[in-house]
Design a protein around this motif. Sequence first.
Motif, PDB file in Angstrom:
ATOM      1  N   ARG A 238       0.848  -1.188   0.000  1.00  0.00           N
ATOM      2  CA  ARG A 238       0.000   0.000   0.000  1.00  0.00           C
ATOM      3  C   ARG A 238       0.884   1.239   0.000  1.00  0.00           C
ATOM      4  O   ARG A 238       1.015   1.922   1.007  1.00  0.00           O
ATOM      5  CB  ARG A 238      -0.894   0.006   1.230  1.00  0.00           C
TER       6      ARG A 238
ATOM      7  N   TYR B 263      -7.326   1.586 -12.148  1.00  0.00           N
ATOM      8  CA  TYR B 263      -7.866   1.254 -10.833  1.00  0.00           C
ATOM      9  C   TYR B 263      -9.240   1.898 -10.683  1.00  0.00           C
ATOM     10  O   TYR B 263      -9.540   2.897 -11.331  1.00  0.00           O
ATOM     11  CB  TYR B 263      -6.955   1.778  -9.710  1.00  0.00           C
TER      12      TYR B 263
ATOM     13  N   LEU C 221     -12.370   2.906  -7.563  1.00  0.00           N
ATOM     14  CA  LEU C 221     -12.730   2.992  -6.153  1.00  0.00           C
ATOM     15  C   LEU C 221     -13.808   1.956  -5.887  1.00  0.00           C
ATOM     16  O   LEU C 221     -14.863   1.973  -6.524  1.00  0.00           O
ATOM     17  CB  LEU C 221     -13.221   4.392  -5.795  1.00  0.00           C
TER      18      LEU C 221
ATOM     19  N   GLU D 271      -3.156   6.557   0.672  1.00  0.00           N
ATOM     20  CA  GLU D 271      -2.836   5.157   0.409  1.00  0.00           C
ATOM     21  C   GLU D 271      -3.881   4.575  -0.524  1.00  0.00           C
ATOM     22  O   GLU D 271      -5.066   4.895  -0.409  1.00  0.00           O
ATOM     23  CB  GLU D 271      -2.855   4.346   1.708  1.00  0.00           C
ATOM     24  N   ALA D 272      -3.450   3.721  -1.433  1.00  0.00           N
ATOM     25  CA  ALA D 272      -4.351   2.989  -2.314  1.00  0.00           C
ATOM     26  C   ALA D 272      -4.348   1.540  -1.840  1.00  0.00           C
ATOM     27  O   ALA D 272      -3.482   0.756  -2.215  1.00  0.00           O
ATOM     28  CB  ALA D 272      -3.896   3.101  -3.763  1.00  0.00           C
ATOM     29  N   ARG D 273      -5.303   1.199  -1.006  1.00  0.00           N
ATOM     30  CA  ARG D 273      -5.371  -0.135  -0.406  1.00  0.00           C
ATOM     31  C   ARG D 273      -6.215  -1.072  -1.264  1.00  0.00           C
ATOM     32  O   ARG D 273      -7.304  -0.683  -1.701  1.00  0.00           O
ATOM     33  CB  ARG D 273      -5.992  -0.063   0.984  1.00  0.00           C
ATOM     34  N   PRO D 274      -5.756  -2.291  -1.489  1.00  0.00           N
ATOM     35  CA  PRO D 274      -6.615  -3.259  -2.169  1.00  0.00           C
ATOM     36  C   PRO D 274      -7.869  -3.499  -1.329  1.00  0.00           C
ATOM     37  O   PRO D 274      -7.803  -3.543  -0.099  1.00  0.00           O
ATOM     38  CB  PRO D 274      -5.758  -4.526  -2.236  1.00  0.00           C
ATOM     39  N   ASP D 275      -9.002  -3.618  -1.999  1.00  0.00           N
ATOM     40  CA  ASP D 275     -10.261  -3.848  -1.283  1.00  0.00           C
ATOM     41  C   ASP D 275     -10.257  -5.267  -0.717  1.00  0.00           C
ATOM     42  O   ASP D 275     -10.088  -6.229  -1.470  1.00  0.00           O
ATOM     43  CB  ASP D 275     -11.449  -3.642  -2.224  1.00  0.00           C
TER      44      ASP D 275
ATOM     45  N   ARG E  99      -9.774  -0.613  -5.391  1.00  0.00           N
ATOM     46  CA  ARG E  99      -8.974   0.075  -4.377  1.00  0.00           C
ATOM     47  C   ARG E  99      -9.870   0.885  -3.446  1.00  0.00           C
ATOM     48  O   ARG E  99     -10.949   1.348  -3.827  1.00  0.00           O
ATOM     49  CB  ARG E  99      -7.975   1.049  -5.026  1.00  0.00           C
TER      50      ARG E  99
ATOM     51  N   LEU F 141      -9.173   4.228  -1.343  1.00  0.00           N
ATOM     52  CA  LEU F 141      -8.194   5.309  -1.156  1.00  0.00           C
ATOM     53  C   LEU F 141      -8.397   5.897   0.236  1.00  0.00           C
ATOM     54  O   LEU F 141      -9.509   6.281   0.592  1.00  0.00           O
ATOM     55  CB  LEU F 141      -8.374   6.382  -2.224  1.00  0.00           C
TER      56      LEU F 141
ATOM     57  N   SER G 142     -11.645   7.293   4.216  1.00  0.00           N
ATOM     58  CA  SER G 142     -11.793   6.873   2.831  1.00  0.00           C
ATOM     59  C   SER G 142     -12.176   8.063   1.952  1.00  0.00           C
ATOM     60  O   SER G 142     -13.121   8.805   2.258  1.00  0.00           O
ATOM     61  CB  SER G 142     -12.869   5.790   2.736  1.00  0.00           C
TER      62      SER G 142
END
Length: 184
Positions: free
Chosen positions: A65, A97, A99, A136-140, A149, A151, A157
């Motif tokens: 991330r 990517y 959201l 941060e771009a977090r994997p879901d 992602r 964010l 968020s």
Amino acid sequence: MAHNLYEPGDRTFDPSGAWLHDRQDGPATIVAGGIILVALVIAAAAILLFKDLMPAADHGAVAARPTISEQFGLCDDLTGDACVLSADSYAYKGHYYRLADISVPSQIGAKCPDEAERAQQGRIALAAMMNGGAFEARPDPIDPDPAARVLVRDGVSIGQLMILKGHARPWSPKPIHWCAGQPR
């Protein structure tokens, strides 16, 4: 009436020469210490045997991330370097990517002029929010799609901010009618 618990004839010596209530508990203390030592050895052995079955600490999560601090523009190129494609999608370093935590109006194939206008406003708002500082771009964790992602900036968020500002709604598998009450 007696002045103490013992009558003069009740006190008898044990063969070791100590009073009955004055016995030393040495062997019992050694046994209790031995039991504790054996229990610790068994626990250590169990940890060594089952360490592979326990989930490991996710030390690579920070590396997976990365913090993104580039400036995002508006674009239509799915392989752009840092650009917002729609109110819920962006391109970053040649990858597409989206959201995962929001549903937004569609600009392409909009069913009414209001939906197209809301989609464009959402796109501009997402670009502004992404340019508002590092995130941060977090994997879901729920969606198996590798492009999904969430964010997050300062624990919040960006998708939830889009919802609060009226540019999106919480994600739903059912289609949302953005033109409710308007002619098509």
